[in-house]
Design a protein around this motif. Structure first.
Motif, PDB file in Angstrom:
ATOM      1  N   ASN A 186      58.550  41.798  40.690  1.00 21.83           N
ATOM      2  CA  ASN A 186      57.468  43.145  39.506  1.00 21.83           C
ATOM      3  C   ASN A 186      57.377  42.728  37.974  1.00 21.83           C
ATOM      4  O   ASN A 186      56.370  42.858  37.746  1.00 21.83           O
ATOM      5  N   ASP A 187      57.495  41.384  37.819  1.00 25.83           N
ATOM      6  CA  ASP A 187      57.544  40.644  36.652  1.00 25.83           C
ATOM      7  C   ASP A 187      55.657  40.207  36.691  1.00 25.83           C
ATOM      8  O   ASP A 187      55.473  40.406  35.675  1.00 25.83           O
ATOM      9  N   VAL A 188      55.732  39.807  37.468  1.00 26.77           N
ATOM     10  CA  VAL A 188      54.561  38.372  39.006  1.00 26.77           C
ATOM     11  C   VAL A 188      53.108  40.351  37.949  1.00 26.77           C
ATOM     12  O   VAL A 188      52.728  40.235  37.468  1.00 26.77           O
ATOM     13  N   HIS A 189      53.532  41.234  38.860  1.00 26.33           N
ATOM     14  CA  HIS A 189      53.112  42.139  39.005  1.00 26.33           C
ATOM     15  C   HIS A 189      52.322  42.993  37.335  1.00 26.33           C
ATOM     16  O   HIS A 189      51.299  43.398  36.606  1.00 26.33           O
TER      17      HIS A 189
ATOM     18  N   GLN B 154      48.465  44.334  32.641  1.00 25.01           N
ATOM     19  CA  GLN B 154      48.653  43.667  31.242  1.00 25.01           C
ATOM     20  C   GLN B 154      47.035  42.467  31.593  1.00 25.01           C
ATOM     21  O   GLN B 154      46.351  42.993  30.193  1.00 25.01           O
ATOM     22  N   MET B 155      47.160  41.434  32.160  1.00 26.69           N
ATOM     23  CA  MET B 155      45.912  40.702  32.010  1.00 26.69           C
ATOM     24  C   MET B 155      44.549  41.525  32.252  1.00 26.69           C
ATOM     25  O   MET B 155      43.451  41.562  31.391  1.00 26.69           O
ATOM     26  N   THR B 156      44.917  42.677  32.868  1.00 20.34           N
ATOM     27  CA  THR B 156      43.260  42.893  33.237  1.00 20.34           C
ATOM     28  C   THR B 156      43.072  44.492  32.372  1.00 20.34           C
ATOM     29  O   THR B 156      41.487  44.493  32.870  1.00 20.34           O
ATOM     30  N   ALA B 157      43.785  44.655  32.285  1.00 23.62           N
ATOM     31  CA  ALA B 157      43.611  45.210  30.752  1.00 23.62           C
ATOM     32  C   ALA B 157      43.113  45.214  29.397  1.00 23.62           C
ATOM     33  O   ALA B 157      43.268  45.633  28.396  1.00 23.62           O
ATOM     34  N   SER B 158      43.854  43.863  29.486  1.00 22.93           N
ATOM     35  CA  SER B 158      43.529  43.132  28.339  1.00 22.93           C
ATOM     36  C   SER B 158      42.036  43.271  27.781  1.00 22.93           C
ATOM     37  O   SER B 158      41.047  43.503  28.218  1.00 22.93           O
ATOM     38  N   ASP B 159      41.469  43.700  26.371  1.00 23.79           N
ATOM     39  CA  ASP B 159      40.921  42.875  25.292  1.00 23.79           C
ATOM     40  C   ASP B 159      39.805  41.964  25.152  1.00 23.79           C
ATOM     41  O   ASP B 159      38.482  41.616  25.660  1.00 23.79           O
ATOM     42  N   HIS B 160      40.486  41.384  25.831  1.00 20.18           N
ATOM     43  CA  HIS B 160      40.355  39.719  25.852  1.00 20.18           C
ATOM     44  C   HIS B 160      39.193  39.117  26.627  1.00 20.18           C
ATOM     45  O   HIS B 160      40.109  39.163  28.312  1.00 20.18           O
ATOM     46  N   PRO B 161      38.079  39.274  27.128  1.00 17.61           N
ATOM     47  CA  PRO B 161      37.737  38.601  28.463  1.00 17.61           C
ATOM     48  C   PRO B 161      37.946  37.192  29.162  1.00 17.61           C
ATOM     49  O   PRO B 161      38.151  38.103  30.796  1.00 17.61           O
ATOM     50  N   ASP B 162      38.288  36.346  29.162  1.00 15.85           N
ATOM     51  CA  ASP B 162      38.664  35.780  29.773  1.00 15.85           C
ATOM     52  C   ASP B 162      40.135  35.704  29.949  1.00 15.85           C
ATOM     53  O   ASP B 162      40.632  35.207  31.438  1.00 15.85           O
ATOM     54  N   ILE B 163      41.044  36.414  29.646  1.00 14.67           N
ATOM     55  CA  ILE B 163      42.077  36.677  29.967  1.00 14.67           C
ATOM     56  C   ILE B 163      42.160  37.981  31.162  1.00 14.67           C
ATOM     57  O   ILE B 163      42.418  37.864  32.409  1.00 14.67           O
ATOM     58  N   THR B 164      40.883  38.728  31.273  1.00 16.04           N
ATOM     59  CA  THR B 164      40.847  40.169  32.276  1.00 16.04           C
ATOM     60  C   THR B 164      40.164  39.146  32.871  1.00 16.04           C
ATOM     61  O   THR B 164      40.446  39.539  34.333  1.00 16.04           O
ATOM     62  N   THR B 165      39.542  38.170  33.333  1.00 17.98           N
ATOM     63  CA  THR B 165      38.903  37.539  33.711  1.00 17.98           C
ATOM     64  C   THR B 165      39.873  36.904  35.279  1.00 17.98           C
ATOM     65  O   THR B 165      40.232  37.283  36.622  1.00 17.98           O
ATOM     66  N   LEU B 166      40.904  36.650  34.303  1.00 17.53           N
ATOM     67  CA  LEU B 166      41.982  35.165  35.183  1.00 17.53           C
ATOM     68  C   LEU B 166      42.046  36.276  36.087  1.00 17.53           C
ATOM     69  O   LEU B 166      43.128  37.005  37.281  1.00 17.53           O
ATOM     70  N   GLY B 167      43.639  37.680  35.210  1.00 13.83           N
ATOM     71  CA  GLY B 167      43.748  38.655  35.400  1.00 13.83           C
ATOM     72  C   GLY B 167      43.458  39.316  37.475  1.00 13.83           C
ATOM     73  O   GLY B 167      44.227  39.622  38.603  1.00 13.83           O
ATOM     74  N   LYS B 168      41.925  39.568  36.779  1.00 10.37           N
ATOM     75  CA  LYS B 168      41.338  39.875  37.971  1.00 10.37           C
ATOM     76  C   LYS B 168      40.917  39.454  39.962  1.00 10.37           C
ATOM     77  O   LYS B 168      41.283  39.057  40.749  1.00 10.37           O
ATOM     78  N   LYS B 169      41.206  37.960  39.192  1.00 10.43           N
ATOM     79  CA  LYS B 169      40.955  36.770  39.541  1.00 10.43           C
ATOM     80  C   LYS B 169      42.352  36.604  40.603  1.00 10.43           C
ATOM     81  O   LYS B 169      42.192  36.143  41.465  1.00 10.43           O
TER      82      LYS B 169
END
Length: 478
Positions: free
Chosen positions: A328-331, A336-351
């Motif tokens: 659950n912590d992982v998900h 959080q990452m895919t909803a981030s305003d930081h583009p690199d965090i979002t990129t990694l979250g989606k990846k």
């Protein structure tokens, strides 16, 4: 299938590290180990001048009080949704947890569990103690590892057997707040990782340097341990990686290098990059939050650089040691990452979500990780898990609790070879990445130990020092 054999509280040795008024070390430097505990025996709070005693007498009651406060704060929501029945349920939970705190502080016998699929393992542990000691196990008399695991297992049982909070994680809020508090460092690290993987394969020398960096970042990510932050004032959890870039990463990690007391980094990298890239690498996780992010950065590099074709992450099934990572912590982190305003965090979250969907990354858990058994007992008491760990090319064991179980939570002479301290646990090549938060260690030269001690008497419990240790399971280093 789970068996009934194995040991988690037996005591076989009787040599002692002699106490000293001026030093924590033996005068006999060939057997240098932690003062206060018998040499080679499991750590226990029966020895008052030790971190085990400090943990049982001070740290665990604080953590338990925080859990009770969390349940209190939850009571309004439960009452609003379920009325008087909900109120009664919360009162019963608080009563049971308060009773647990009283039992701990007054050294009462450990009561048997009534819920869970691991009852036989716990029963065997208690029986073993009773046979060897002719008395019931209690908080300050048996091994530190057993009673600390018992505390979190009892908390889980109280909640799991409740009516309305059976799925509630009492540490969830702390884990989520911890992740959010490291936003600046996560942003900088995400930018660094995205830049590194985009340049993968351009320069073999750079690729090797970045591999070393991501392993070290995963190592130092282990400092963010909420069970220490919440209960021990002397703990150093600082993780300032803001502005991290390729050059700064090298400078940041070089500054910490002197604090790695046993360093097999070169050997680990040599082994990982040997042979083909069709390797599976497993990671036995420790903390959620910032450390989990650093672990995923390591896994991303292994996959992107074609060092590994698959990474398996081993999570906990129960809320454990405050900040240990569950599925659950992982998900939650990935959301959080895919909803981030930081583009690199979002990129990694989606990846990373894609890796999980594609089976390149796998999340798994096993009840053995939340028992008090040392890993040398795994082959007997959790043979299915041992077989799983024979499949990967290498397993990274993250953090302090996993390390304590690797070395059976014994007071080893510091210079004892790491491989010897594993007690025959060699399912495959394994690497321990640990910042020190308990007063035991193996595979550290006496000179390094004494140098660390000269800086602070608490060199093994503040998270400032680390070990990066490899056991190759006789695999050839190319």
């Amino acid at each position: 299938p789970l068996g009934t054999q194995g040991s988690c509280i037996a005591v076989e040795h009787s040599n002692y590290c002699s106490p000293s008024n001026t030093s924590m070390f033996n005068s006999d430097t060939t057997n240098l180990c932690t003062e206060g505990y018998p040499s080679l025996r499991r750590l226990s709070a029966k020895h008052r001048e030790t971190f085990a005693f400090k943990t049982i007498s001070e740290r665990l009651p604080k953590i338990l009080t925080q859990v009770i406060d969390t349940i209190h704060k939850k009571s309004g929501d439960v009452e609003k949704e379920h009325g008087k029945e909900g109120t009664d349920d919360v009162k019963a939970i608080i009563h049971h947890l308060s009773e647990l705190r009283y039992e701990l502080q007054t050294d009462k016998p450990l009561t048997p569990f009534v819920w869970g699929n691991d009852l036989v393992l716990w029963q065997d542990a208690f029986k073993e103690y009773q046979v060897k000691r002719s008395k019931e196990p209690s908080w300050f008399q048996c091994s530190w590892l057993l009673v600390e695991c018992y505390l979190y297992r009892r908390i889980a049982e109280v909640l799991k057997t409740s009516k309305f909070l059976s799925s509630f994680d009492p540490f969830c809020g702390q884990k989520e707040a911890s992740y959010l508090s490291y936003t600046s460092s996560i942003s900088s690290l995400a930018k660094y990782v995205v830049s590194v993987i985009s340049a993968a394969g351009v320069s073999a020398a750079n690729d090797r340097q970045h591999l070393e960096h991501v392993i070290l970042l995963s190592l130092w990510g282990n400092k963010t341990d909420l069970s220490m932050i919440a209960s021990y004032e002397g703990y150093d959890a600082s993780q300032d990686m803001s502005g991290l870039g390729a050059t700064l990463a090298d400078e940041y990690l070089q500054g910490l290098h002197q604090n790695i007391l046993a360093d097999d980094l070169i050997k680990v990298c040599d082994l990982l990059t040997s042979g083909s890239g069709q390797k599976q690498v497993d990671v036995v996780l420790d903390n959620a939050g910032f450390e989990l992010f650093t672990d995923f950065c390591l896994a991303e590099f292994l996959v992107s650089m074609r060092i590994a074709h698959k990474v398996v992450f081993h999570c906990k099934q129960l809320p454990w040691f405050v900040s240990d990572a569950s599925q659950n912590d992982v998900h939650w982190m990935l959301d959080q990452m895919t909803a981030s305003d930081h583009p690199d965090i979002t990129t990694l979250g989606k990846k990373w979500k894609g890796h999980l969907s594609d089976g390149v990354w796998v999340l798994t858990d096993h009840m053995f990780w939340t028992t008090p058994y040392e890993f040398a007992a795994m082959k007997k008491v959790a043979a299915d898990l041992y077989t799983q760990l024979q499949q990967p090319f290498m397993v990274f064991f993250k953090g302090d609790l996993n390390y304590r179980k690797l070395v059976a939570d014994r007071n080893w002479p510091y210079a004892t070879p790491f491989s010897e301290s594993l007690g025959g646990f060699h399912p495959t090549s394994l690497c321990a990445l640990r910042t020190l938060k308990a007063d035991l260690v193996a595979g550290v030269s006496e000179g390094r130990a004494m140098a660390a001690k000269s800086k602070t008497a608490e060199w093994m419990v503040t998270g400032q020092n680390a070990v990066l240790q490899l056991d190759t399971n006789n695999q050839t280093l190319f």
